[in-house]
Motif scaffolding. Sequence first.
Motif, PDB file in Angstrom:
ATOM      1  N   SER A 140    -116.686  20.487  -2.164  1.00 43.32           N
ATOM      2  CA  SER A 140    -115.450  20.928  -2.799  1.00 43.32           C
ATOM      3  C   SER A 140    -115.697  22.168  -3.641  1.00 43.32           C
ATOM      4  O   SER A 140    -116.805  22.414  -4.116  1.00 43.32           O
ATOM      5  N   LEU A 141    -114.632  22.920  -3.833  1.00 46.32           N
ATOM      6  CA  LEU A 141    -114.688  24.130  -4.631  1.00 46.32           C
ATOM      7  C   LEU A 141    -113.292  24.390  -5.172  1.00 46.32           C
ATOM      8  O   LEU A 141    -112.306  24.108  -4.482  1.00 46.32           O
ATOM      9  N   ARG A 142    -113.213  24.914  -6.383  1.00 48.19           N
ATOM     10  CA  ARG A 142    -111.918  25.281  -6.941  1.00 48.19           C
ATOM     11  C   ARG A 142    -111.907  26.751  -7.293  1.00 48.19           C
ATOM     12  O   ARG A 142    -112.727  27.214  -8.092  1.00 48.19           O
ATOM     13  N   GLN A 200    -107.592  24.295  -5.109  1.00 48.12           N
ATOM     14  CA  GLN A 200    -108.639  23.291  -5.013  1.00 48.12           C
ATOM     15  C   GLN A 200    -108.901  22.982  -3.551  1.00 48.12           C
ATOM     16  O   GLN A 200    -107.988  22.613  -2.813  1.00 48.12           O
ATOM     17  N   VAL A 258    -116.361  32.866  -0.327  1.00 48.58           N
ATOM     18  CA  VAL A 258    -116.591  31.436  -0.174  1.00 48.58           C
ATOM     19  C   VAL A 258    -117.411  31.241   1.091  1.00 48.58           C
ATOM     20  O   VAL A 258    -117.005  31.682   2.165  1.00 48.58           O
ATOM     21  N   GLY A 293    -114.633  31.370  -9.150  1.00 43.50           N
ATOM     22  CA  GLY A 293    -114.917  30.020  -8.691  1.00 43.50           C
ATOM     23  C   GLY A 293    -115.474  29.921  -7.288  1.00 43.50           C
ATOM     24  O   GLY A 293    -115.701  28.813  -6.794  1.00 43.50           O
ATOM     25  N   VAL A 344    -121.234  26.388  -0.686  1.00 48.52           N
ATOM     26  CA  VAL A 344    -121.111  24.943  -0.724  1.00 48.52           C
ATOM     27  C   VAL A 344    -121.426  24.385   0.658  1.00 48.52           C
ATOM     28  O   VAL A 344    -121.203  25.054   1.678  1.00 48.52           O
TER      29      VAL A 344
END
Length: 128
Positions: free
Chosen positions: A17-19, A82, A124, A8, A12
Amino acid sequence: QVQLVESGGGWVQPGGSLRLSCAASGFTLANYAIGWFRQAPGKEREGVSYISNGDGRTYYADSVKGRFTISRDNAKNTVYLQMTSLEPEDTGVYYCATSGRPLRYRSMWRSRAMYDYWGQGIQVTVSS
């Protein structure tokens, strides 16, 4: 084979948002507390969040409090993180890890020595 696999992640924009998901195999995740850690370039690996295997209590680093939410789905053998209102400072490699040790003091969730198994990590990146 005991294994934890994160998924996931990705890129971004700030404010997005990212989960993240952490899927376990080879063992029953319900029997373990779970921690999420991250490591930014040139910095130490730090605890992000924690969820217990008993009453489901949670802890968060001050830097992510109010923006991140940890949860678990024991039926799916999966833990989630989340992340909302993401900032460039959230950039790093994120790891999930399991702990079979009890917490005697709340700050212990941040200690890497508490954890037995670690995922490989997932990138991320938060940037404009």
